[in-house]
Scaffold this active site. Sequence first.
Site, short mmCIF file in Angstrom:
data_model
loop_
_atom_site.label_atom_id
_atom_site.label_comp_id
_atom_site.label_asym_id
_atom_site.label_seq_id
_atom_site.Cartn_x
_atom_site.Cartn_y
_atom_site.Cartn_z
N ASN A 143 -7.45 7.32 45.21
CA ASN A 143 -7.35 7.85 43.86
C ASN A 143 -7.32 6.65 42.91
O ASN A 143 -6.32 5.94 42.84
CB ASN A 143 -6.07 8.68 43.75
CG ASN A 143 -5.77 9.13 42.33
OD1 ASN A 143 -6.60 8.99 41.44
ND2 ASN A 143 -4.57 9.67 42.13
N LYS A 147 -7.35 6.66 39.75
CA LYS A 147 -6.63 6.94 38.50
C LYS A 147 -7.45 6.42 37.30
O LYS A 147 -8.67 6.47 37.35
CB LYS A 147 -5.22 6.35 38.56
CG LYS A 147 -4.49 6.80 39.83
CD LYS A 147 -3.03 6.46 39.86
CE LYS A 147 -2.41 7.00 41.14
NZ LYS A 147 -0.97 6.77 41.23
N HIS A 178 -1.86 16.52 40.82
CA HIS A 178 -1.23 15.22 41.06
C HIS A 178 0.03 15.11 40.20
O HIS A 178 0.07 15.61 39.08
CB HIS A 178 -2.22 14.10 40.72
CG HIS A 178 -1.71 12.75 41.13
ND1 HIS A 178 -0.83 12.04 40.35
CD2 HIS A 178 -1.92 12.02 42.24
CE1 HIS A 178 -0.53 10.91 40.98
NE2 HIS A 178 -1.18 10.88 42.13
N GLU A 235 1.22 12.85 38.43
CA GLU A 235 1.04 12.27 37.09
C GLU A 235 0.52 13.32 36.12
O GLU A 235 0.84 13.30 34.94
CB GLU A 235 0.12 11.05 37.16
CG GLU A 235 0.87 9.86 37.76
CD GLU A 235 -0.01 8.88 38.51
OE1 GLU A 235 -1.23 8.86 38.32
OE2 GLU A 235 0.56 8.11 39.32
N GLU A 253 3.18 14.07 48.29
CA GLU A 253 3.41 12.79 47.63
C GLU A 253 4.78 12.81 46.96
O GLU A 253 4.92 13.31 45.84
CB GLU A 253 2.35 12.55 46.56
CG GLU A 253 0.94 12.50 47.10
CD GLU A 253 0.04 11.73 46.16
OE1 GLU A 253 -0.45 10.67 46.56
OE2 GLU A 253 -0.16 12.18 45.02
N GLY A 260 3.44 4.50 43.45
CA GLY A 260 3.31 3.30 42.62
C GLY A 260 4.59 2.48 42.54
O GLY A 260 4.70 1.59 41.70
N SER A 309 2.63 4.78 47.89
CA SER A 309 2.73 3.39 48.35
C SER A 309 2.23 3.19 49.78
O SER A 309 2.83 2.43 50.54
CB SER A 309 4.15 2.87 48.17
OG SER A 309 4.52 2.90 46.80
P1 PGA Z 1 0.18 4.77 45.15
O1 PGA Z 1 -0.35 6.15 44.49
O2 PGA Z 1 -0.55 4.61 46.45
O3 PGA Z 1 -0.19 3.71 44.15
O4 PGA Z 1 1.65 4.91 45.35
C1 PGA Z 1 -0.53 7.30 45.28
C2 PGA Z 1 -1.06 8.43 44.43
O5 PGA Z 1 -0.66 8.54 43.27
O6 PGA Z 1 -1.90 9.24 44.88
#
Ligand code: PGA
Length: 253
Positions: free
Chosen positions: A11, A13, A97, A99, A169, A175, A215
């Site tokens: 992803n 983003k 997601h 976010e 997740e 992140g 992560s």
């Molecule tokens: P990350 O993000 O691997 O940077 O923790 C995962 C995601 O948001 O799908």
Amino acid sequence: MSSRTPLIAGNWKMHKTGFQAVEAASQLKRLVEDAADVQVMLAPAFSALFQVAQALKGSNVAVGAQNLHWEKQGAFTGEVSSEMLVEAGCTHVIIGHSERRLFFGETDASVNRKIQAALSAGLIPVFCIGETEAQREAGETFSVLDKQVRDGLKDFVFDDLSGIVVAYEPVWAIGTGKTASREQAQEAHQFIRSLLDTLFGKPFASAVRILYGGSVKPDNVRALMEMPDVDGALVGGASLDPETFSKLVFFNN
Ligand code: PGA
């Protein structure tokens, strides 16, 4: 590890312009061309989808979007429909997601409509769920997941959902560099699979892929993938660099 074909999904983003995305996708294509028994998917920003899909044509890397609108067309400024994604070359779409839930008001009800729209257009939804740190600390992890799954998949029947992918997740691991331990991931994945069994029956629950996200990095991917209910990864930060991402695709080597 499970018998389901793993999916390693990136992803991107809000990173990479069209040119940067094509460059990275082309590099990834070369790096993973020999990957076997694993599926790979990249989700660039909307503006890069068409270019990236062209660059990846004929390769073993699929293209996904990071969101969609549930309506086919209309006066929805700034939104993109399932038909537009299909024409741009997408086969997958990330839905719900954290976010989007956190910053853009995505709810279980809108997630439900988006899953419906994706499936009717023949797109594979990557349906994201997960608890926040406060919810985990309050002992609410399973009740949060239960609600997200029931409401996100409300009014569907087993047949409608074929091909759907679920991504667990934990929001506190996205992140942040804090990965869930593989035991925590397995426990959540097992809970989700048994809930899907209750809702849609065993054939569906045992075939559906549940990805872990939060992560995921080259040094923890293998341990996570060894767990029986972890069928892949949804990767943010570590998907941006093709070399690093390719190490996740070859998690077994
Ligand atoms: P990350 O993000 O691997 O940077 O923790 C995962 C995601 O948001 O799908």
